[in-house]
Scaffold this motif. Structure first.
Motif, short mmCIF file in Angstrom:
data_model
loop_
_atom_site.label_atom_id
_atom_site.label_comp_id
_atom_site.label_asym_id
_atom_site.label_seq_id
_atom_site.Cartn_x
_atom_site.Cartn_y
_atom_site.Cartn_z
N ALA A 137 1.75 -2.56 -3.04
CA ALA A 137 0.61 -2.98 -2.21
C ALA A 137 -0.40 -1.85 -2.06
CB ALA A 137 1.12 -3.44 -0.85
N ARG A 164 -2.30 -1.21 -5.33
CA ARG A 164 -3.33 -2.23 -5.54
C ARG A 164 -4.56 -1.94 -4.69
NH1 ARG A 164 -0.48 -6.40 -4.36
NH2 ARG A 164 0.11 -6.92 -6.49
N TYR A 165 -4.34 -1.56 -3.44
CA TYR A 165 -5.47 -1.27 -2.54
C TYR A 165 -6.27 -0.06 -3.04
CZ TYR A 165 -8.02 0.16 1.62
OH TYR A 165 -9.03 0.52 2.49
#
Length: 222
Positions: free
Chosen positions: A210, A213-214
């Protein structure tokens, strides 16, 4: 590369990794004369070094996961098919067990497999494993984006550091955790302590996906 060759690379690589982890732990403890810090240092150097070697030689074949948490991370990023991921994890666990058996044979242990009695319990230990796996997966994903050819060195250095900055000595790998439950030597873990480690490792890997991805290191298929 064909799937059979990729699976063979994952099996062999994980087996070699565990042979080094367990073997260097036995050697370090034998030579350290009761000094746990020296034993851990020997275990650390050998593990970090073999990771660099294994990723360099087997990375072009299978991606050099050697770790169900890493495979799960690439599955979450849709960079490996679910069926292939399941087979990767299966051969990683099998390879890890073979590596333990090889180390036991080399160091004349009484059995090929024997349950560990080394306690690694409690929240701090499990939390450490979450941090260890989070950092490992984040290192891989961000290094692949920034400088893919340096992944082997980044992983080896991260695990070398992880042995010393985490309370759990940075297993960061469910297959390694399972395999180390079958060795009652320096690097072992009690079977009853392994599930918390494994859960924390997968959670850490998911959080790393996560964050990557950010930060802009999303999967190519997204």
């Amino acid at each position: 590369m064909t799937l059979s060759r990729r699976l063979t690379a994952e099996f062999a690589g994980t087996a070699m990794l565990l042979a080094v982890v367990v073997g260097s732990g036995i050697m370090g403890e034998t030579l350290a004369g009761g000094n746990v810090a020296i034993a851990l240092l020997g275990n650390t150097i050998a593990t970090g070094a073999i990771l660099v070697v294994l990723i360099l030689i087997l990375g072009p074949i299978s991606g050099a996961h050697f770790n169900p948490a890493v495979t799960a991370a690439f599955l979450m990023r849709r960079e490996i098919a679910p069926g292939d991921a399941a087979l990767y994890i299966l051969v990683q666990v099998a390879g890890g067990l073979l590596g333990v058996a090889v180390a036991h044979i080399m160091f004349e242990q009484p059995e090929l497999f024997f349950a560990s009695g080394k306690e690694r319990s409690g929240f701090a230990q499990a939390f450490s494993e979450g941090i260890a796996a989070f950092g490992l997966v984040l290192t891989i994903l961000l290094c692949l984006k920034a400088r893919a050819e340096a992944v082997a060195w980044a992983v080896g250095l991260y695990i070398t550091a992880g042995y010393w900055f985490t309370a759990s000595t940075s297993f960061a790998n469910p297959a390694v955790t399972v395999a180390r439950a079958f060795t009652d030597t320096f690097s072992g873990i009690r079977p009853e302590d392994a599930p918390a480690f494994i859960l924390a490792q997968f959670v850490g890997a998911a959080l790393a996906v996560a964050l990557a991805r950010y930060l802009g290191a999303g999967a190519g298929k997204e």
